[in-house]
Design a protein around this motif. Structure first.
Motif, PDB file in Angstrom:
ATOM      1  N   UNK A   1      12.501   3.142   1.180  1.00 14.63           N
ATOM      2  CA  UNK A   1      11.429   3.044   0.234  1.00 14.63           C
ATOM      3  C   UNK A   1      11.669   2.227  -1.041  1.00 14.63           C
ATOM      4  N   UNK A   2      11.045   1.264  -1.133  1.00 16.29           N
ATOM      5  CA  UNK A   2      11.138   0.513  -2.405  1.00 16.29           C
ATOM      6  C   UNK A   2       9.561   0.343  -2.822  1.00 16.29           C
ATOM      7  N   UNK A   3       8.990   0.304  -3.956  1.00  9.94           N
ATOM      8  CA  UNK A   3       7.516   0.316  -4.191  1.00  9.94           C
ATOM      9  C   UNK A   3       7.185  -1.113  -4.145  1.00  9.94           C
ATOM     10  N   UNK A   4       8.221  -2.192  -4.337  1.00  7.91           N
ATOM     11  CA  UNK A   4       7.595  -3.621  -4.213  1.00  7.91           C
ATOM     12  C   UNK A   4       8.033  -4.209  -2.807  1.00  7.91           C
ATOM     13  N   UNK A   5       8.495  -3.438  -1.857  1.00  8.90           N
ATOM     14  CA  UNK A   5       8.684  -3.965  -0.648  1.00  8.90           C
ATOM     15  C   UNK A   5       7.529  -4.040   0.432  1.00  8.90           C
ATOM     16  N   UNK A   6       7.350  -5.272   1.133  1.00  9.97           N
ATOM     17  CA  UNK A   6       6.361  -5.284   2.053  1.00  9.97           C
ATOM     18  C   UNK A   6       6.509  -4.859   3.211  1.00  9.97           C
ATOM     19  N   UNK A   7       7.915  -4.710   3.422  1.00  8.65           N
ATOM     20  CA  UNK A   7       8.658  -3.928   4.737  1.00  8.65           C
ATOM     21  C   UNK A   7       8.414  -2.584   4.745  1.00  8.65           C
ATOM     22  N   UNK A   8       8.634  -2.045   3.532  1.00  6.56           N
ATOM     23  CA  UNK A   8       8.373  -0.556   3.291  1.00  6.56           C
ATOM     24  C   UNK A   8       7.013  -0.227   3.621  1.00  6.56           C
ATOM     25  N   UNK A   9       5.936  -0.993   2.912  1.00  8.72           N
ATOM     26  CA  UNK A   9       4.656  -0.941   2.929  1.00  8.72           C
ATOM     27  C   UNK A   9       4.147  -1.050   4.233  1.00  8.72           C
ATOM     28  N   UNK A  10       4.528  -2.015   5.104  1.00 10.99           N
ATOM     29  CA  UNK A  10       4.075  -2.243   6.540  1.00 10.99           C
ATOM     30  C   UNK A  10       4.818  -1.028   7.420  1.00 10.99           C
ATOM     31  N   UNK A  11       5.747  -0.415   6.883  1.00 11.09           N
ATOM     32  CA  UNK A  11       6.438   0.867   7.716  1.00 11.09           C
ATOM     33  C   UNK A  11       5.593   1.977   7.503  1.00 11.09           C
ATOM     34  N   UNK A  12       4.745   2.100   6.316  1.00 12.69           N
ATOM     35  CA  UNK A  12       3.924   3.112   6.157  1.00 12.69           C
ATOM     36  C   UNK A  12       4.207   3.772   5.006  1.00 12.69           C
ATOM     37  N   UNK A  13       5.120   3.430   4.184  1.00 11.08           N
ATOM     38  CA  UNK A  13       5.478   4.223   3.098  1.00 11.08           C
ATOM     39  C   UNK A  13       4.492   4.107   1.995  1.00 11.08           C
TER      40      UNK A  13
END
Length: 140
Positions: A122-134
């Motif tokens: 998880x990183x609030x600025x990571x598009x990868x974390x967002x795409x993962x569903x975080x």
């Protein structure tokens, strides 16, 4: 005794090993901080947890078995001494819950734990974390 009662209340009825594993973990944590293996919270200590982000994924097609990942900070306050000078920060943990018809209950059954895949960090600025569903948890 308290830990067993609490784990019995939240564990899936068909997953008795979940209770034993939970109690064992509580005992290890207590002993690790110099407390007796069982008992209540010592007088004058309070804990607070700030959940920062969550990620939930179904482990089956029905959506009745879900792995929930949580990123959190945990703080202790000791009466007369003030706030924790070494809080847990950016901790990540997960648990698997299953729907029992009326409530979500924790399970550690091997047939489900084997399906758990570690997500991107998880990183609030990571598009990868967002795409993962975080998803960030609002504190307000």
């Amino acid at each position: 005794m308290i830990a067993r009662e609490q784990w019995t209340a939240i564990a899936a009825k068909d997953s008795p090993e979940t209770i034993d594993q939970g109690v064992s973990e509580v005992r290890k944590i207590r002993e690790g901080v110099g407390l007796p293996p069982s008992g209540g919270t010592p007088d004058g200590i309070t804990f607070s947890t700030n959940v920062k982000a969550v990620l939930a994924n179904s482990l089956d097609k029905t959506g009745d078995i879900v792995v929930v990942w949580v990123v959190y900070d945990r703080f202790a306050t000791i009466r007369g001494k003030g706030a924790d000078d070494d809080p847990l920060r950016d901790e990540t943990t997960n648990l698997i819950v299953k729907w029992d018809g009326s409530d979500w209950k924790v399970t550690t059954e091997a047939k489900y734990t084997a399906k758990v895949k570690f997500p991107h960090s998880y990183d609030p600025d990571s598009p990868y974390a967002w795409a993962d569903g975080w998803r960030e948890v609002s504190d307000g």
